[in-house]
Design a protein around this motif. Structure first.
Motif, PDB file in Angstrom:
ATOM      1  N   ALA A 180       0.942  -2.064 -11.480  1.00 28.73           N
ATOM      2  CA  ALA A 180       0.040  -1.376 -10.550  1.00 28.73           C
ATOM      3  C   ALA A 180      -1.065  -2.378 -10.222  1.00 28.73           C
ATOM      4  O   ALA A 180      -1.991  -2.596 -11.004  1.00 28.73           O
ATOM      5  N   PHE A 181      -0.937  -3.031  -9.085  1.00 29.73           N
ATOM      6  CA  PHE A 181      -1.853  -4.091  -8.653  1.00 29.73           C
ATOM      7  C   PHE A 181      -3.029  -3.435  -7.941  1.00 29.73           C
ATOM      8  O   PHE A 181      -2.944  -3.063  -6.792  1.00 29.73           O
ATOM      9  N   ARG A 182      -4.149  -3.299  -8.667  1.00 31.76           N
ATOM     10  CA  ARG A 182      -5.343  -2.662  -8.110  1.00 31.76           C
ATOM     11  C   ARG A 182      -6.188  -3.715  -7.408  1.00 31.76           C
ATOM     12  O   ARG A 182      -6.656  -4.661  -8.027  1.00 31.76           O
ATOM     13  N   THR A 183      -6.396  -3.517  -6.097  1.00 33.44           N
ATOM     14  CA  THR A 183      -7.060  -4.534  -5.304  1.00 33.44           C
ATOM     15  C   THR A 183      -7.612  -3.885  -4.031  1.00 33.44           C
ATOM     16  O   THR A 183      -7.903  -2.682  -4.030  1.00 33.44           O
ATOM     17  N   THR A 184      -7.758  -4.653  -2.967  1.00 35.46           N
ATOM     18  CA  THR A 184      -8.165  -4.119  -1.660  1.00 35.46           C
ATOM     19  C   THR A 184      -7.135  -4.549  -0.626  1.00 35.46           C
ATOM     20  O   THR A 184      -6.303  -5.429  -0.885  1.00 35.46           O
ATOM     21  N   LEU A 185      -7.207  -3.951   0.551  1.00 39.71           N
ATOM     22  CA  LEU A 185      -6.233  -4.283   1.594  1.00 39.71           C
ATOM     23  C   LEU A 185      -6.258  -5.758   1.952  1.00 39.71           C
ATOM     24  O   LEU A 185      -5.219  -6.412   2.030  1.00 39.71           O
ATOM     25  N   SER A 186      -7.462  -6.323   2.176  1.00 44.29           N
ATOM     26  CA  SER A 186      -7.548  -7.727   2.589  1.00 44.29           C
ATOM     27  C   SER A 186      -7.108  -8.664   1.476  1.00 44.29           C
ATOM     28  O   SER A 186      -6.413  -9.656   1.717  1.00 44.29           O
ATOM     29  N   GLU A 187      -7.508  -8.360   0.242  1.00 39.14           N
ATOM     30  CA  GLU A 187      -7.137  -9.214  -0.882  1.00 39.14           C
ATOM     31  C   GLU A 187      -5.630  -9.171  -1.129  1.00 39.14           C
ATOM     32  O   GLU A 187      -5.014 -10.191  -1.450  1.00 39.14           O
ATOM     33  N   ALA A 188      -5.030  -7.998  -0.975  1.00 40.33           N
ATOM     34  CA  ALA A 188      -3.590  -7.870  -1.172  1.00 40.33           C
ATOM     35  C   ALA A 188      -2.826  -8.649  -0.107  1.00 40.33           C
ATOM     36  O   ALA A 188      -1.836  -9.337  -0.409  1.00 40.33           O
ATOM     37  N   HIS A 237       2.511 -15.242  -2.480  1.00 46.14           N
ATOM     38  CA  HIS A 237       3.342 -14.710  -3.559  1.00 46.14           C
ATOM     39  C   HIS A 237       4.407 -13.793  -2.959  1.00 46.14           C
ATOM     40  O   HIS A 237       4.085 -12.895  -2.167  1.00 46.14           O
ATOM     41  N   GLU A 238       5.637 -14.005  -3.327  1.00 46.48           N
ATOM     42  CA  GLU A 238       6.736 -13.208  -2.777  1.00 46.48           C
ATOM     43  C   GLU A 238       6.701 -11.772  -3.291  1.00 46.48           C
ATOM     44  O   GLU A 238       6.534 -11.538  -4.493  1.00 46.48           O
ATOM     45  N   ALA A 239       6.812 -10.840  -2.362  1.00 47.24           N
ATOM     46  CA  ALA A 239       6.888  -9.420  -2.746  1.00 47.24           C
ATOM     47  C   ALA A 239       8.332  -9.097  -3.100  1.00 47.24           C
ATOM     48  O   ALA A 239       9.253  -9.458  -2.363  1.00 47.24           O
ATOM     49  N   ARG A 240       8.522  -8.427  -4.215  1.00 44.65           N
ATOM     50  CA  ARG A 240       9.874  -8.071  -4.649  1.00 44.65           C
ATOM     51  C   ARG A 240       9.938  -6.590  -5.000  1.00 44.65           C
ATOM     52  O   ARG A 240       9.004  -6.050  -5.574  1.00 44.65           O
ATOM     53  N   GLY A 241      11.058  -5.985  -4.685  1.00 46.45           N
ATOM     54  CA  GLY A 241      11.247  -4.584  -5.028  1.00 46.45           C
ATOM     55  C   GLY A 241      10.540  -3.647  -4.071  1.00 46.45           C
ATOM     56  O   GLY A 241       9.614  -4.040  -3.351  1.00 46.45           O
ATOM     57  N   GLU A 242      10.972  -2.403  -4.045  1.00 46.42           N
ATOM     58  CA  GLU A 242      10.325  -1.399  -3.204  1.00 46.42           C
ATOM     59  C   GLU A 242       8.895  -1.176  -3.684  1.00 46.42           C
ATOM     60  O   GLU A 242       8.636  -1.119  -4.887  1.00 46.42           O
ATOM     61  N   PRO A 245       9.659  -4.699   0.670  1.00 41.00           N
ATOM     62  CA  PRO A 245       8.950  -5.957   0.395  1.00 41.00           C
ATOM     63  C   PRO A 245       8.802  -6.877   1.603  1.00 41.00           C
ATOM     64  O   PRO A 245       7.765  -7.526   1.776  1.00 41.00           O
ATOM     65  N   HIS A 246       9.824  -6.926   2.482  1.00 40.42           N
ATOM     66  CA  HIS A 246       9.768  -7.844   3.626  1.00 40.42           C
ATOM     67  C   HIS A 246       8.842  -7.349   4.736  1.00 40.42           C
ATOM     68  O   HIS A 246       8.561  -8.092   5.681  1.00 40.42           O
ATOM     69  N   HIS A 247       8.350  -6.110   4.633  1.00 41.04           N
ATOM     70  CA  HIS A 247       7.390  -5.597   5.617  1.00 41.04           C
ATOM     71  C   HIS A 247       5.993  -5.430   5.013  1.00 41.04           C
ATOM     72  O   HIS A 247       5.071  -4.982   5.702  1.00 41.04           O
ATOM     73  N   LEU A 248       5.838  -5.765   3.738  1.00 40.77           N
ATOM     74  CA  LEU A 248       4.593  -5.450   3.038  1.00 40.77           C
ATOM     75  C   LEU A 248       3.380  -6.129   3.663  1.00 40.77           C
ATOM     76  O   LEU A 248       2.351  -5.479   3.899  1.00 40.77           O
ATOM     77  N   ILE A 249       3.452  -7.430   3.933  1.00 38.62           N
ATOM     78  CA  ILE A 249       2.294  -8.158   4.467  1.00 38.62           C
ATOM     79  C   ILE A 249       1.862  -7.574   5.812  1.00 38.62           C
ATOM     80  O   ILE A 249       0.672  -7.332   6.044  1.00 38.62           O
ATOM     81  N   SER A 250       2.808  -7.350   6.721  1.00 35.49           N
ATOM     82  CA  SER A 250       2.440  -6.838   8.046  1.00 35.49           C
ATOM     83  C   SER A 250       1.821  -5.447   7.938  1.00 35.49           C
ATOM     84  O   SER A 250       0.866  -5.122   8.666  1.00 35.49           O
ATOM     85  N   THR A 251       2.321  -4.622   7.025  1.00 41.33           N
ATOM     86  CA  THR A 251       1.755  -3.276   6.855  1.00 41.33           C
ATOM     87  C   THR A 251       0.343  -3.348   6.283  1.00 41.33           C
ATOM     88  O   THR A 251      -0.557  -2.630   6.737  1.00 41.33           O
ATOM     89  N   LEU A 252       0.123  -4.214   5.305  1.00 37.87           N
ATOM     90  CA  LEU A 252      -1.225  -4.376   4.743  1.00 37.87           C
ATOM     91  C   LEU A 252      -2.205  -4.843   5.810  1.00 37.87           C
ATOM     92  O   LEU A 252      -3.343  -4.355   5.887  1.00 37.87           O
ATOM     93  N   LYS A 253      -1.769  -5.765   6.655  1.00 34.70           N
ATOM     94  CA  LYS A 253      -2.641  -6.266   7.729  1.00 34.70           C
ATOM     95  C   LYS A 253      -2.918  -5.181   8.764  1.00 34.70           C
ATOM     96  O   LYS A 253      -4.051  -5.051   9.253  1.00 34.70           O
ATOM     97  N   ASP A 254      -1.902  -4.404   9.109  1.00 36.22           N
ATOM     98  CA  ASP A 254      -2.093  -3.317  10.075  1.00 36.22           C
ATOM     99  C   ASP A 254      -3.075  -2.278   9.534  1.00 36.22           C
ATOM    100  O   ASP A 254      -3.934  -1.778  10.265  1.00 36.22           O
ATOM    101  N   LEU A 255      -2.930  -1.943   8.250  1.00 34.38           N
ATOM    102  CA  LEU A 255      -3.835  -0.973   7.630  1.00 34.38           C
ATOM    103  C   LEU A 255      -5.261  -1.489   7.631  1.00 34.38           C
ATOM    104  O   LEU A 255      -6.212  -0.759   7.947  1.00 34.38           O
ATOM    105  N   HIS A 256      -5.438  -2.762   7.283  1.00 33.53           N
ATOM    106  CA  HIS A 256      -6.788  -3.344   7.233  1.00 33.53           C
ATOM    107  C   HIS A 256      -7.412  -3.398   8.619  1.00 33.53           C
ATOM    108  O   HIS A 256      -8.601  -3.078   8.798  1.00 33.53           O
ATOM    109  N   PHE A 257      -6.617  -3.791   9.626  1.00 35.78           N
ATOM    110  CA  PHE A 257      -7.135  -3.881  10.993  1.00 35.78           C
ATOM    111  C   PHE A 257      -7.546  -2.513  11.520  1.00 35.78           C
ATOM    112  O   PHE A 257      -8.589  -2.353  12.169  1.00 35.78           O
TER     113      PHE A 257
END
Length: 282
Positions: free
Chosen positions: A195-203, A210-215, A163-175
């Motif tokens: 199951a949060f269905r969305t896109t990389l940028s929206e996520a 919103h705080e990410a929790r759990g693996e 969870p603590h790396h989720l935002i940076s990974t989503l941004k790296d994937l989008h970039f």
């Protein structure tokens, strides 16, 4: 006779997901090797399993593997369990399996829960072809190399993330990859499974507030095959037909097959390539 290694899949959340075969095996083997004995003891106590427990984890995976092999050579049967899911999937179990085979020890796998497969089937994205990347590398160059490979991968991609790396990974994937449809699966098999269905940028934007929790398991659509073909054709079209032909001729391809490949690359008929070559030679 030598003993055997049993790879036993354990629940990823819901204890009811353990199989009868795994329960029987864990009770019958001589020793259970666990990734984290403090975590596994709760599972074993819940099912009243009294088999001796030993640790097998990332930091002792080679030395301890040989110790376990010696026990199996002496006739002991050993079960391997991970913190959750199937041993050998993104954990040191793969080293123990390899060493067992090298040392002539029989190995069997008892199927059961695996977060990657659970998330894939829950995602709503194509499941026929997929690539499992586990956790992306933290080292920058290695991470960039993996992302570069994913740019043209048309398979659905499954990635684990804390969870603590989720935002940076989503941004790296989008970039690196551009916009992609994804599903972020959390709390799998538990009460608050999502199951949060969305896109990389929206996520990425969502988790900024919103705080990410759990693996988390990120399931991401692969590159569009049609879009990839169009890009490849456009890159070839930057070359003249003659330069395109020289590309294949310089690799040792004969003229007939080179012409055929050029036509395929550019999405036209072989006759058209032949006529363009004639025009340049006149």
């Amino acid at each position: 006779m030598a003993g055997k290694l049993y790879l036993c899949a354990t629940p990823i959340g819901n204890l009811e997901d353990i199989t009868l075969r795994v329960l029987r095996t864990l009770k019958e083997v001589d020793l259970i090797a666990a990734e984290d004995t403090r975590n596994s003891i709760h599972l074993l106590n819940h099912f009243e399993i009294r088999t001796p427990l030993t640790s097998y984890h990332e930091y002792n995976r080679i030395e301890k593997a040989y110790q376990l092999v010696e026990k199996m050579r002496a006739g002991k049967n050993v079960a391997l369990i991970t913190d959750a899911g199937t041993p050998g999937i993104s954990d040191p179990g793969e080293d123990l399996v390899r060493i067992c085979y090298e040392q002539g020890i029989e190995v069997t796998s008892l199927p059961g829960p695996a977060a990657c497969i659970t998330a894939l089937t829950l995602s709503g994205l194509p499941t026929r072809r997929f690539a499992f990347e586990a956790f992306l590398p933290r080292e920058k160059k290695e991470r960039e190399a993996v992302l570069e490979e994913l740019k043209t991968d048309t398979r659905t991609v499954v990635i684990y993330e804390a969870p603590h790396h989720l935002i940076s990974t989503l941004k790296d994937l989008h970039f690196a990859l551009g916009e992609r449809k994804i599903a972020i699966c959390r709390e799998l098999t538990k009460r608050f499974e999502t199951a949060f269905r969305t896109t990389l940028s929206e996520a990425a934007a969502w988790y900024e507030t919103h705080e990410a929790r759990g693996e988390c398991v990120i399931v991401m659509e692969g590159r569009s095959r049609a879009e990839l073909v169009r890009e490849q054709q456009q890159s070839w079209e930057r070359l003249s037909v003659k330069e395109h032909m020289e590309h294949y001729l310089s690799q040792g391809m004969d003229r007939k097959n080179a012409m055929k490949q050029v036509a395929k690359d550019r999405g036209v008929g072989k006759r058209e390539i032949y006529q363009q070559l004639l025009a340049t030679e006149e």
